[in-house]
Design an enzyme around this catalytic site. Structure first.
Site, PDB file in Angstrom:
ATOM      1  N   LYS A 234       3.532   3.002  11.116  1.00 49.75           N
ATOM      2  CA  LYS A 234       4.509   3.488  10.152  1.00 49.75           C
ATOM      3  C   LYS A 234       4.381   4.997   9.987  1.00 49.75           C
ATOM      4  O   LYS A 234       3.269   5.541   9.995  1.00 49.75           O
ATOM      5  CB  LYS A 234       4.286   2.816   8.790  1.00 49.75           C
ATOM      6  CG  LYS A 234       4.563   1.328   8.808  1.00 49.75           C
ATOM      7  CD  LYS A 234       6.053   1.013   8.887  1.00 49.75           C
ATOM      8  CE  LYS A 234       6.341  -0.460   9.136  1.00 49.75           C
ATOM      9  NZ  LYS A 234       5.941  -1.312   8.024  1.00 49.75           N
ATOM     10  N   GLN A 294      -6.598  -8.317   7.909  1.00 47.01           N
ATOM     11  CA  GLN A 294      -5.404  -8.349   8.751  1.00 47.01           C
ATOM     12  C   GLN A 294      -5.674  -7.382   9.895  1.00 47.01           C
ATOM     13  O   GLN A 294      -6.605  -6.577   9.831  1.00 47.01           O
ATOM     14  CB  GLN A 294      -4.179  -7.912   7.951  1.00 47.01           C
ATOM     15  CG  GLN A 294      -4.361  -6.535   7.323  1.00 47.01           C
ATOM     16  CD  GLN A 294      -3.325  -6.243   6.252  1.00 47.01           C
ATOM     17  OE1 GLN A 294      -2.718  -7.138   5.692  1.00 47.01           O
ATOM     18  NE2 GLN A 294      -3.138  -4.956   5.962  1.00 47.01           N
ATOM     19  N   ASP A 329       3.636  -3.950  12.376  1.00 46.52           N
ATOM     20  CA  ASP A 329       2.361  -3.251  12.576  1.00 46.52           C
ATOM     21  C   ASP A 329       1.179  -4.065  12.072  1.00 46.52           C
ATOM     22  O   ASP A 329       0.031  -3.634  12.194  1.00 46.52           O
ATOM     23  CB  ASP A 329       2.388  -1.884  11.864  1.00 46.52           C
ATOM     24  CG  ASP A 329       2.710  -2.000  10.369  1.00 46.52           C
ATOM     25  OD1 ASP A 329       3.414  -2.965   9.987  1.00 46.52           O
ATOM     26  OD2 ASP A 329       2.244  -1.143   9.601  1.00 46.52           O
ATOM     27  N   ASP A 365      -8.271  -6.650  -0.469  1.00 45.70           N
ATOM     28  CA  ASP A 365      -6.830  -6.434  -0.377  1.00 45.70           C
ATOM     29  C   ASP A 365      -6.106  -7.774  -0.237  1.00 45.70           C
ATOM     30  O   ASP A 365      -6.455  -8.591   0.623  1.00 45.70           O
ATOM     31  CB  ASP A 365      -6.574  -5.559   0.861  1.00 45.70           C
ATOM     32  CG  ASP A 365      -5.146  -5.090   0.959  1.00 45.70           C
ATOM     33  OD1 ASP A 365      -4.800  -4.147   0.226  1.00 45.70           O
ATOM     34  OD2 ASP A 365      -4.398  -5.658   1.782  1.00 45.70           O
ATOM     35  N   ASN A 366      -5.106  -7.987  -1.089  1.00 48.69           N
ATOM     36  CA  ASN A 366      -4.258  -9.187  -0.973  1.00 48.69           C
ATOM     37  C   ASN A 366      -5.031 -10.483  -0.743  1.00 48.69           C
ATOM     38  O   ASN A 366      -4.725 -11.235   0.189  1.00 48.69           O
ATOM     39  CB  ASN A 366      -3.277  -9.014   0.191  1.00 48.69           C
ATOM     40  CG  ASN A 366      -2.052  -8.220  -0.226  1.00 48.69           C
ATOM     41  OD1 ASN A 366      -1.729  -8.141  -1.406  1.00 48.69           O
ATOM     42  ND2 ASN A 366      -1.388  -7.633   0.747  1.00 48.69           N
ATOM     43  N   GLU A 394      -7.637  -7.739  -5.448  1.00 49.67           N
ATOM     44  CA  GLU A 394      -6.351  -7.045  -5.559  1.00 49.67           C
ATOM     45  C   GLU A 394      -5.234  -8.072  -5.443  1.00 49.67           C
ATOM     46  O   GLU A 394      -4.732  -8.343  -4.367  1.00 49.67           O
ATOM     47  CB  GLU A 394      -6.193  -5.990  -4.438  1.00 49.67           C
ATOM     48  CG  GLU A 394      -4.957  -5.104  -4.643  1.00 49.67           C
ATOM     49  CD  GLU A 394      -3.880  -5.292  -3.606  1.00 49.67           C
ATOM     50  OE1 GLU A 394      -4.000  -6.204  -2.771  1.00 49.67           O
ATOM     51  OE2 GLU A 394      -2.931  -4.510  -3.610  1.00 49.67           O
ATOM     52  N   TYR A 508       0.620   6.947   3.813  1.00 51.42           N
ATOM     53  CA  TYR A 508       1.184   7.183   5.146  1.00 51.42           C
ATOM     54  C   TYR A 508       0.950   8.586   5.667  1.00 51.42           C
ATOM     55  O   TYR A 508       1.359   8.907   6.772  1.00 51.42           O
ATOM     56  CB  TYR A 508       2.690   6.878   5.147  1.00 51.42           C
ATOM     57  CG  TYR A 508       2.990   5.529   4.561  1.00 51.42           C
ATOM     58  CD1 TYR A 508       2.683   4.362   5.271  1.00 51.42           C
ATOM     59  CD2 TYR A 508       3.540   5.412   3.283  1.00 51.42           C
ATOM     60  CE1 TYR A 508       2.936   3.118   4.714  1.00 51.42           C
ATOM     61  CE2 TYR A 508       3.793   4.177   2.733  1.00 51.42           C
ATOM     62  CZ  TYR A 508       3.484   3.031   3.447  1.00 51.42           C
ATOM     63  OH  TYR A 508       3.727   1.803   2.910  1.00 51.42           O
TER      64      TYR A 508
END
Lengths: 644, 644
Positions: A234, A294, A329, A365-366, A394, A508
């Site tokens: 990204k 991930q 991604d 994360d998540n 999170e 980003y």
């Protein structure tokens, strides 16, 4: 229930013991040093008196310690234990009909003609107890055999001897329950999040440590520090096409240089990371790492373990998606894979890798997009080996899922705090998450902003909004954090109207943060110092809201021992407001008839207040909050008064 | 939790299923014909859709029936089962990730370039389902393999086929829970208590049956009918010395003529008792017997089973006492006896004896003075053999003990109703006992008076007090009862000021009840007819209180299907009161914009009301209550209006 299977003479019933999470399915949470009030409903048929004890032990101990319980009201009993050692504590309750206590209670009411037989009955009980007692107690007990003095026979001394040597016949025992005891930082921590690459290398982050320590933070949380994928990378502001020099999102983890167990080359080596961890420690700051399970399409896992990803009929790997949106991604792991056990083991080893390099705190994360049973297993396995770990979940997802993540082992949880802006919303929400049953498993960590969340309130509220949200987070929740320097520099421009994304988000692109004159650092340092110096703000259990007749003025207190803090916040960043407060004086530990002093720890001002009804005015253009320490007038023997 | 012990791919979590009493430790209670809403929190990681079913079976069945659950809000799911057969019903919940449903949901949002691979994925799922299906479904499923019409692929018809033939992979199953299903009378019964000896023999009681049936009672409860002890027999008005002709208390059970399995000679034989049971049945009345587990000193048990009683060091048997009070006419059983198993078996056999003589309803005297585990065992054992039994617990003791008696098996429970007199007390108490969790195990049976309880309210409230308390008991609680003829003849003189005992109580002497002109019988008959004719009053689950601006006016409704009753009671027996009501129109099933009719089933009057705000006036000198049936205006096709 067949008669043969149990002893029907166990007449005592024990019900609804607490703390208890989902009937004992999960441990309750506490931190080392906590006093734990163990309670239960305990009763039996008839009018006989009962004795009850809490049995408790740390997992490393084999022998139970014992604390006597006392009846409260309505057949509720309580005994207090203290949990000193991190890890798991086990406890249960035993209770039995205490015929001696019953006899003792009734003795005072006996008619004269009844006394002879009652004294014979009592003597028999004392004689039995003496036979069970050690030599010292035996001698003391036998001394009572020679008396018919009712006062002696009903004395506390004899009652204590009789309890110590009670027969404990037909004892009812409750099931065993567990308490997960974390280190104190699990309950009281102050987090600062920054993007290391915006400063350069790990060594450059070390240079930021004095500034972060000066502001009073004790956890420095870093987004992922691993190599970043290039496929479908990204660009700035999350554009789908990246420019050649775009840095990519740190959450697109892995490329041909490595994955979750590697560092991004431009940040430095593993050894340099370990150096950062050690430097931080010397500033009393712990490094928290982000664990995001991930993979980018370039992650070594994709090549080496295709079985951990879902493959579509066209042979491609299933990327993350929320139709019609595609996140090409990112490849999620396929937890329904036949190779799920190997996948679980590998993910667990990611934590172990960083633990072995000195990290003890992880922001996950998540977590709600990975199976809930995985977390319970993974955190459980890691904590058995390293009991001082802290995991922050999170998840801003549905309440039941957030709760289950906490029950399953997460030490702390992000909350909905960011979106609770009005006084009544804040009150309702914090009353819910700081009281049992929720507070027995869920520890809030309040964040006014994160790299993903720039709320409308911060976008449009001006500088006062940042002050207000900081005070609320820091005083409502013993754990809180900010994403900086965006926060202290009042970053408030969204990517587009209606978005909660930052414009030119650090997610980003690399940002530079040259020194600035005007920011919130000094105020943050002050608030964090108040937190450190006042134990009342280091826990949530005593949070108590007080009535205010202006819906923009939120008023609440916390206490720990005789340390009492009263916070009053104007939640409207644009307008001055005044309110009459109706204080709960018991919660403030002051009495209605004597004045007390409220000492504003933000401004230094001191006011003498009296009684429940008091007036406040708060102008957000000056300072939108009071953080009062309650100081009680103390009169010494020499009639010299001072405030505690 | 070791990885090897379970399948980590079971991603669905099921929590907090209901109905559930104490985590499944006790069954929930329902009656035959009840629809049971089974609910649970059901969720998983991520955004995949879930399917869930309730599995349920009667204890006599081996095969589970299945009902599909539907999501409500906040991850709560519900499925409704109906329990038709008395005995125990078992249920559990199964849930799994439904990949077809997820695919179907997302299909509508797919971009064109995604469709080909998605159609391939969908076809594979349909093909798999077809292989599992029977011939008919297979054919239907295979028809969908030839289409790429998105509407077809997302049709309800295909979804139903796919659900029926779902693979159900990685299914999560909840623990099994139980529902105790009683016969309908457990939930809706109307009790009348009388002392048989006041009429003479069992045959003389038979002569009372038409009168009792006419008043609308369906349970006739008799205090103990056994031989009465002579040692320490109590005289009139509970005097400690009895005159030679004093009848004694029926609760001082047993003499040399027999004990709990005998009848008092002056009442008649066992066969004559059986005749009474049969006669009552012909009047649609069931005989309920009082079971009081205690013995007079003359009971055969005392001679034959000294091991069932506690002996004091002086050789005497321990009598009942509450120091300094002594009840030397009563010996309690010694439940800590070594012979407890034999004692339990014998006590159980007392019930069995009378069950075999036609009795199916028992009122148990002071169950809270016998071990709670005994009742759980005893009732459980009896109900396994005779599933249509009803046990009413006579306990006015501490709330936790009353609750536990109900959990442990008692079908109905006396309540604190007698001492709840003000509108707010009644509202608070009935809101608590008619809603889960309490209502899942506790069924109130409200008594305005008993032979032990003549409340101050009835002593001083005049005739209106009797009317008011009757309406309240009969409409707040689907089970209620009175002790008569004391009630319908307005008996209100206490033994002494401050006492709740009747003067010249039937407990200690025989009374005659010659016919009288003025009594409450006709009003009782009317109220009981209203109860019989309105299903709304035959349950408590829908009880809903409505706001009233006069604290003496209590307003509440109940509904069953489209039968809606609105009761409005002036609880002040001395003064007329008026109130503005604020009705919850949803609870009344009427809408805000159309008038509705309230039809007073007591007076016959009909009023047209409109909207939530309505005015009432109630004069206790006339009638202190309305029992309105709500009648909604219905417009037919021919524009002809009538009230339902």
């Amino acid at each position: 229930m067949a008669v043969t299977e149990f002893d029907g003479r166990k007449r005592v019933i024990i019900e609804d013991a607490s703390p208890q999470v989902d009937g004992g399915r999960f441990p309750a949470k506490r931190v080392a040093g906590d006093a734990v009030a163990v309670e239960a409903d305990i009763f039996a048929d008839g009018h006989d008196l009962i004795s009850a004890v809490v049995l408790h032990r740390h997992e490393s101990e084999t022998k139970w310690s014992e604390v006597r319980m006392r009846p409260l009201v309505n057949d509720r009993w309580r005994g207090e234990i203290t949990v000193e050692t991190i890890g798991f504590h086990h406890f249960t309750i035993e209770a039995w009909i205490d015929h001696y206590l019953t006899w003792r209670r009734d003795l005072a009411k006996r008619t004269a003609d009844d006394l002879p037989v009652q004294l014979t009955i009592g003597a028999a009980m004392i004689r039995d107890a003496a036979q069970r007692a050690n030599a010292r107690d035996r001698k003391k007990l036998e001394a009572y055999l020679d008396t018919d003095d009712l006062e002696d026979l009903r004395s506390d001394a004899l009652a204590a001897l009789m309890h110590r040597n009670a027969e404990r016949k037909f004892v009812t025992r409750y099931c065993e329950l567990a308490i997960r005891v974390d280190r104190p930082k699990a309950a009281f921590s102050t987090w600062y999040e920054l993007f290391p690459r915006s400063y350069g290398t790990f060594a450059d982050v070390e240079a930021e440590l004095p500034r972060i320590a000066k502001m009073g933070f004790d956890v420095l949380y870093l987004p992922p520090i691993h190599p970043i994928g290039v496929t479908f990378r990204k660009g700035k502001n999350n554009s789908v096409v990246a420019e050649p020099d775009d840095a990519g999102s740190p959450w697109a983890i892995g490329n041909n240089e490595g994955g979750h167990k590697s560092t991004h080359a431009s940040l430095g080596t593993i050894e340099q990371f370990e150096h950062l961890v050690a430097s931080a420690r010397s500033h009393k700051i712990e490094i928290a790492l982000d664990v995001a399970f991930q993979a980018s399409p370039d992650h070594p896992y994709v090549r080496d373990h295709p079985e951990w990803f879902l493959h579509r009929p066209d042979g491609t790997v299933q990327y993350a998606e929320n139709p019609p949106k595609k996140y090409q991604d990112i490849y999620p792991f396929h937890f329904e894979s036949d190779a799920w056990k190997q996948l679980w083991d590998e993910l667990r080893s990611v934590f172990a890798f960083w633990i072995e390099r000195g990290v003890r705190i992880f922001r996950v994360d998540n977590p709600h997009t990975k199976p809930l049973p995985f977390w319970e297993w993974c955190i459980g396995a890691l904590e058995r080996e390293w009991p001082d770990l802290i995991f922050l979940a999170e998840a801003f997802t549905r309440p039941k899922i957030m709760d289950r993540l906490a029950k399953g082992g997460f030490t702390q949880s992000y909350t909905y705090f960011a979106w609770r802006n009005t006084a009544w919303e804040l009150r309702e929400y914090f009353e819910q998450i700081t009281k049992p049953p929720v507070s027995d498993f869920f520890r809030p960590n309040a964040w006014p902003n994160t790299p993903d969340i720039l709320t409308e309130y911060l976008q449009y509220g001006g500088h006062a909004a940042f002050t207000i949200r900081l005070v609320l987070a820091a005083t409502l929740s013993a754990n809180y954090g900010i994403y900086g320097p965006a926060y202290e520099r009042f970053w408030h421009i969204a990517r587009e109207p209606g978005s909660e994304e930052y414009l030119d988000s650090e997610k980003y692109e690399v940002h530079e943060w040259p020194p600035t004159d005007e920011d919130l650092s000094d105020f943050i340092a002050l608030v964090n110092r108040v937190r450190r110096e006042n134990r009342a703000l280091q826990q949530n259990a005593t949070l108590q809201f007080h009535e205010s007749d202006n819906e923009n003025i939120l008023c609440y207190s916390k206490s720990a021992g005789d340390n009492v803090i009263l916070a009053i916040v104007n939640v409207d960043p644009k307008n001055a407001h005044a309110a009459w407060l109706e204080l709960d004086l018991d919660a403030l530990q002051v009495d209605a008839v004597r004045p007390f002093q409220v000492h504003d720890l933000l401004s230094g001002a001191r006011h003498s207040w009296h009684g429940a009804r008091n007036y406040v005015q708060l102008n957000p253009a000056v300072v939108p909050a009071h953080i009062f320490r309650i100081r009680r007038r103390v009169r010494t023997e020499r009639d010299f008064e001072y405030f505690l």
